[in-house]
Design a protein around this motif. Structure first.
Motif, PDB file in Angstrom:
ATOM      1  N   TRP A  44      14.815  11.460  13.852  1.00  0.00           N
ATOM      2  CA  TRP A  44      13.481  11.108  13.370  1.00  0.00           C
ATOM      3  C   TRP A  44      13.084  11.992  12.184  1.00  0.00           C
ATOM      4  CZ3 TRP A  44      10.203   7.305  13.491  1.00  0.00           C
ATOM      5  CH2 TRP A  44      10.180   6.414  14.568  1.00  0.00           C
ATOM      6  N   VAL A  45      13.342  13.288  12.278  1.00  0.00           N
ATOM      7  CA  VAL A  45      12.983  14.190  11.180  1.00  0.00           C
ATOM      8  C   VAL A  45      13.718  13.791   9.909  1.00  0.00           C
ATOM      9  CG1 VAL A  45      13.154  16.575  10.344  1.00  0.00           C
ATOM     10  CG2 VAL A  45      12.370  16.125  12.677  1.00  0.00           C
ATOM     11  N   ARG A  46      15.009  13.533  10.037  1.00  0.00           N
ATOM     12  CA  ARG A  46      15.789  13.144   8.848  1.00  0.00           C
ATOM     13  C   ARG A  46      15.284  11.828   8.277  1.00  0.00           C
ATOM     14  NH1 ARG A  46      22.379  13.182   8.176  1.00  0.00           N
ATOM     15  NH2 ARG A  46      22.328  13.026   5.898  1.00  0.00           N
ATOM     16  N   LEU A  47      14.967  10.892   9.149  1.00  0.00           N
ATOM     17  CA  LEU A  47      14.486   9.591   8.715  1.00  0.00           C
ATOM     18  C   LEU A  47      13.191   9.726   7.928  1.00  0.00           C
ATOM     19  CD1 LEU A  47      15.197   6.558   9.060  1.00  0.00           C
ATOM     20  CD2 LEU A  47      13.741   6.555  11.085  1.00  0.00           C
ATOM     21  N   LEU A  48      12.262  10.525   8.425  1.00  0.00           N
ATOM     22  CA  LEU A  48      10.977  10.702   7.746  1.00  0.00           C
ATOM     23  C   LEU A  48      11.141  11.462   6.435  1.00  0.00           C
ATOM     24  CD1 LEU A  48       8.737  11.488  10.837  1.00  0.00           C
ATOM     25  CD2 LEU A  48       8.543   9.491   9.349  1.00  0.00           C
ATOM     26  N   ARG A  49      11.987  12.491   6.426  1.00  0.00           N
ATOM     27  CA  ARG A  49      12.197  13.242   5.185  1.00  0.00           C
ATOM     28  C   ARG A  49      12.857  12.367   4.120  1.00  0.00           C
ATOM     29  NH1 ARG A  49      14.198  19.148   7.553  1.00  0.00           N
ATOM     30  NH2 ARG A  49      12.110  19.890   8.154  1.00  0.00           N
ATOM     31  N   ALA A  50      13.815  11.560   4.528  1.00  0.00           N
ATOM     32  CA  ALA A  50      14.456  10.664   3.567  1.00  0.00           C
ATOM     33  C   ALA A  50      13.468   9.648   3.012  1.00  0.00           C
ATOM     34  CB  ALA A  50      15.633   9.946   4.220  1.00  0.00           C
ATOM     35  N   ALA A  51      12.456   9.310   3.809  1.00  0.00           N
ATOM     36  CA  ALA A  51      11.419   8.382   3.352  1.00  0.00           C
ATOM     37  C   ALA A  51      10.368   9.067   2.490  1.00  0.00           C
ATOM     38  CB  ALA A  51      10.751   7.713   4.547  1.00  0.00           C
ATOM     39  N   ASP A 188      12.257  -0.690   7.723  1.00  0.00           N
ATOM     40  CA  ASP A 188      11.151  -0.026   7.040  1.00  0.00           C
ATOM     41  C   ASP A 188      10.288   0.793   7.985  1.00  0.00           C
ATOM     42  OD1 ASP A 188      11.687  -0.940   4.424  1.00  0.00           O
ATOM     43  OD2 ASP A 188      10.928  -2.912   4.966  1.00  0.00           O
ATOM     44  N   ALA A 189      10.810   1.111   9.173  1.00  0.00           N
ATOM     45  CA  ALA A 189      10.004   1.839  10.159  1.00  0.00           C
ATOM     46  C   ALA A 189       9.536   3.183   9.627  1.00  0.00           C
ATOM     47  CB  ALA A 189      10.798   2.024  11.451  1.00  0.00           C
ATOM     48  N   ALA A 190      10.416   3.941   8.963  1.00  0.00           N
ATOM     49  CA  ALA A 190      10.047   5.287   8.509  1.00  0.00           C
ATOM     50  C   ALA A 190       8.889   5.237   7.527  1.00  0.00           C
ATOM     51  CB  ALA A 190      11.249   5.979   7.882  1.00  0.00           C
ATOM     52  N   ALA A 191       8.936   4.308   6.568  1.00  0.00           N
ATOM     53  CA  ALA A 191       7.855   4.201   5.593  1.00  0.00           C
ATOM     54  C   ALA A 191       6.547   3.823   6.266  1.00  0.00           C
ATOM     55  CB  ALA A 191       8.215   3.172   4.518  1.00  0.00           C
ATOM     56  N   LEU A 192       6.602   2.904   7.226  1.00  0.00           N
ATOM     57  CA  LEU A 192       5.390   2.471   7.916  1.00  0.00           C
ATOM     58  C   LEU A 192       4.835   3.565   8.813  1.00  0.00           C
ATOM     59  CD1 LEU A 192       6.503  -1.159   8.814  1.00  0.00           C
ATOM     60  CD2 LEU A 192       4.823  -0.493   7.082  1.00  0.00           C
ATOM     61  N   VAL A 193       5.717   4.299   9.492  1.00  0.00           N
ATOM     62  CA  VAL A 193       5.259   5.389  10.352  1.00  0.00           C
ATOM     63  C   VAL A 193       4.635   6.494   9.507  1.00  0.00           C
ATOM     64  CG1 VAL A 193       6.057   7.274  11.840  1.00  0.00           C
ATOM     65  CG2 VAL A 193       6.798   4.924  12.289  1.00  0.00           C
ATOM     66  N   GLY A 194       5.294   6.906   8.444  1.00  0.00           N
ATOM     67  CA  GLY A 194       4.744   7.956   7.593  1.00  0.00           C
ATOM     68  C   GLY A 194       3.402   7.585   7.004  1.00  0.00           C
ATOM     69  N   GLU A 195       3.277   6.333   6.599  1.00  0.00           N
ATOM     70  CA  GLU A 195       2.001   5.857   6.044  1.00  0.00           C
ATOM     71  C   GLU A 195       0.909   5.872   7.105  1.00  0.00           C
ATOM     72  OE1 GLU A 195       0.412   1.478   4.837  1.00  0.00           O
ATOM     73  OE2 GLU A 195       2.236   2.130   3.818  1.00  0.00           O
ATOM     74  N   ALA A 196       1.222   5.367   8.302  1.00  0.00           N
ATOM     75  CA  ALA A 196       0.216   5.301   9.366  1.00  0.00           C
ATOM     76  C   ALA A 196      -0.200   6.696   9.838  1.00  0.00           C
ATOM     77  CB  ALA A 196       0.755   4.487  10.539  1.00  0.00           C
ATOM     78  N   LEU A 197       0.740   7.642   9.849  1.00  0.00           N
ATOM     79  CA  LEU A 197       0.419   9.004  10.280  1.00  0.00           C
ATOM     80  C   LEU A 197      -0.254   9.819   9.181  1.00  0.00           C
ATOM     81  CD1 LEU A 197       3.619  10.051  12.289  1.00  0.00           C
ATOM     82  CD2 LEU A 197       1.561   8.893  13.098  1.00  0.00           C
ATOM     83  N   GLN A 198      -0.361   9.227   8.001  1.00  0.00           N
ATOM     84  CA  GLN A 198      -0.893   9.942   6.835  1.00  0.00           C
ATOM     85  C   GLN A 198      -0.141  11.256   6.638  1.00  0.00           C
ATOM     86  OE1 GLN A 198      -5.178  10.232   7.343  1.00  0.00           O
ATOM     87  NE2 GLN A 198      -5.454   8.015   7.168  1.00  0.00           N
ATOM     88  N   ALA A 199       1.182  11.145   6.758  1.00  0.00           N
ATOM     89  CA  ALA A 199       2.048  12.316   6.650  1.00  0.00           C
ATOM     90  C   ALA A 199       1.986  12.886   5.239  1.00  0.00           C
ATOM     91  CB  ALA A 199       3.488  11.937   6.994  1.00  0.00           C
TER      92      ALA A 199
END
Length: 665
Positions: A44-51, A188-199
């Motif tokens: 998950w961490v790698r996925l979010l960082r790559a996004a 596109d899960a990582a992009a959607l999760v990061g956007e929703a979490l306001q990361a």
């Protein structure tokens, strides 16, 4: 971005007791999203960082001290832990989870299991087909906003829902379960999760060397300013420009290289001439039929889009170098890439198998059919020699000392079948590249394309071992995406993970090509190529120079390891290493350094000056936020070469090598 402010640390530490009866302080702005520790957490961490998001692994206490977090499906949670998460969301927390028990605790209902074989997603064009159907219990509820639905069937597979003052992103399937990397089911899960979490935004890199053939683009896409703007958005360090669109019978058909190179330089991007020998130009092929390479059947060797010249013939090689000299000396190139100088394989049939020119046959000295294995070895030696000869020619150009040089090759150890079939000896080619001061660009092995985007975790260290440090890179092809039709292209999380994986070992990568990238992928590219840089609560840790972003709009001042840093507009460059970043409000201390095509060492901000050490080859292009009036290199005055950047700021050319620069303003 990450912040090192003392107040932020106190807020993070205070939040460790959140949900345990103690009052919760407001989470500090800009801290990375926390992924709850578990076996799946690193994926998950790698996925979010790559996004392009800031994320780290942490405890439940860490997560509850943030505004956003991820609970993997396999995270170990008690009933009390789940209750804390529910209360945290109700107070305003933003949570993404694929864990059934947490989803149920948050009041989201599930349907009976049904087979799903593909999905449609909010950001995805078309349908992502899965390699095999999976039984999925779809999400249900009147307040759900669907982010992914089954195709066919329109069952909700991923959704967002408001919960109290917070928000939940629920995933009905585990994107990283079963050894998956996170792109296979929900691209596109990582992009959607990061956007929703306001990361918070993660670091960005200027690491890509993007291949561009203006002649292959539609007329509306060939405008130099448009190409330069897209490459700037993609975080391109180098534009590899097809250098065969010249010498046409009608000069009006020649591409306007001068305008494109000016536009690239104004955006802080280096311009390399991309050669494709044995192809030279259509004009040389048309005007000199005696120089056309021959295939085994005796026909002229026009294979695919390339019309091949018999460079093994000394007279034809001389004609080729005369042609290349015209394009390489007429324009202000920063480098030359000698790409794919090899012979056509027998696997494509005798109609394509090369080289069978009179010169090649005379040099071999006997009928190839009488000694096929000997002819194969001869082809490899000949291809090696021709690569050396073309690089030697580049060294004779009047401005050769300031040109970067690259050799793009197939690795016969990574791709032995194709490598040997085209006559590639990567060990010999690496020796030639080293001798010429060239970087080795290793083509994405065709035989590994089905291995998924993280194949470069293995390929990258091998490529890095072929050459001196930072003199090798992988050329990534935007190949068909996982489980999709052959005509569709790798995109979304799959492409982001591939770019992250390919950049991790060498700090840069080639990318073929601009014409195959979607607008969304272009925008995501700088974050993906910086994915290997770790984000922490204190700052960053990585091997390459990256651009960082302030945690809030009010933060304009930055200290890096206690040094007043040249930041402006909420962005700054940070060198390789482990660094503490301390952002603070207030006006900038002076001009900012916001982009550079090389690696920086250290820097210091002044009211009317900017100092930084660097290493680069060829010349480096630095982007600063104010117009400089002077430059000193290693303490000595130097000629100032600067131009306004249409994207904002000014581009300054700095000499190749290891130096200390001082810009005056």
């Amino acid at each position: 971005m990450r912040t090192g402010r003392v107040a932020a640390l106190f807020a993070a530490f205070a939040a460790l007791g959140a949900g345990c009866g103690s009052p919760q302080r407001p989470p500090a702005a800009g801290l990375p999203v926390v992924v709850l520790s578990s076996h799946e957490a690193p994926a998950w961490v790698r996925l979010l960082r790559a996004a392009g998001f800031a994320a780290r692994e942490g405890t439940l206490g860490d997560l509850l001290g943030r505004t956003g977090g991820v609970v993997p499906a396999d995270a170990a949670l008690s009933g009390s832990d789940r209750s804390k998460l529910v209360r945290w969301v109700a107070r305003g927390g933003r949570l993404a989870t694929a864990q059934d028990q947490v989803i149920a605790a948050l009041g989201i209902v599930r349907a009976a299991a049904a087979s799903v074989a593909g999905v449609r997603m909010k950001l995805l064009a078309g349908t992502a087909q899965w390699t095999q159907p999976i039984d999925v219990r779809a999400l249900g509820g009147a307040k759900l906003t669907a982010l992914a639905t089954s195709a066919p069937g329109a069952r909700i597979v991923m959704a967002a829902e408001r919960s109290g003052r917070g928000e939940v992103v629920a995933l009905a399937v585990d994107p990283v379960g079963g050894g998956r990397a996170g792109y296979e089911l929900l691209p596109d899960a990582a992009a959607l999760v990061g956007e929703a979490l306001q990361a918070p935004a993660g670091p960005k890199a200027q690491a890509a060397e993007i291949f561009v053939d203006p002649g292959g683009l539609r007329a509306a896409e060939r405008d130099p300013a448009r190409i330069a703007a897209l490459l700037a958005q993609a975080g391109a360090r180098v534009a590899e420009i097809a250098a065969w669109n010249y010498d046409f019978t009608d000069p009006a058909a020649d591409y306007d290289y001068a305008s494109l190179i000016r536009a690239l330089h104004a955006r802080g991007i280096l311009a390399y001439a991309w050669l494709e020998p044995p192809f030279v130009t259509l004009r040389l092929w048309q005007d000199h039929p005696e120089c056309r390479e021959k295939t085994e059947t005796g026909r002229d060797a026009r294979v695919g889009w390339r019309s091949l010249i018999a460079l093994e013939d000394p007279a034809c090689f001389a004609l080729a170098t005369q042609s290349w000299s015209r394009v390489l000396t007429r324009y202000l190139w920063d480098g030359v890439n000698v790409a794919e100088l090899y012979f056509e394989p027998l696997a494509d049939g005798a109609r394509s198998y090369t080289p069978f020119s009179a010169s090649a046959l005379a040099e071999f000295g006997r009928p190839p059919a009488s000694d096929p294995s000997g002819f194969a070895r001869f082809r490899t030696r000949l291809a090696t020699r021709l690569n050396r000869d073309v690089l030697d020619f580049v060294a004779t150009l009047p401005h050769a000392t300031r040109l970067g040089r690259e050799l793009t090759v197939i690795d016969d150890t990574l791709d032995p079948v194709m490598g040997r079939a085209v006559g590639s000896d990567v060990a010999a080619l690496a020796t030639i590249a080293t001798r010429a001061g060239a970087s080795l660009v290793v083509e994405d092995p065709h035989s590994t394309w089905t291995d998924g985007p993280l194949r470069y975790d293995t390929l990258g260290p091998h490529v890095a071992s072929l050459m001196p440090p930072e003199a090798s890179l992988i050329d990534v092809n935007v190949v068909p995406r996982y489980g999709a039709k052959p005509t569709s292209q790798m995109t979304g999380s799959e492409l982001a993970l591939a770019l992250d994986s390919a950049t991790a070992s060498t700090g840069r990568l080639g990318l073929y090509s601009l014409g195959t990238l979607s607008p969304g992928d272009i925008a995501a590219l700088p974050g993906a190529t910086a994915g290997s840089t770790s984000t922490t609560d204190l700052g960053i840790y990585g091997r390459w120079t990256v651009k960082v972003t302030a945690p809030t709009a009010a933060d304009a001042r930055l200290d890096v390891d206690g040094i007043p840093w040249p930041a402006a507009g909420g962005v700054a460059l940070v060198p390789p290493g482990n660094h503490v970043l301390h952002w603070a409000s207030g006006p900038p201390r002076g001009p900012g350094l916001v982009a550079f095509t090389g690696q920086i060492g250290t820097a210091r901000a002044g009211a009317r000056s900017l100092d930084f050490s660097y290493e680069t080859h060829p010349d480096g292009l630095a982007v600063v936020t104010q117009r400089p009036t002077s430059v000193r290199i290693d303490g000595a005055p130097a000629q100032l070469d600067s131009v306004a950047d249409p994207g904002g700021g000014y581009v300054v050319r700095l000499p190749a090598g290891k130096h200390l620069a001082r810009l005056g303003f």
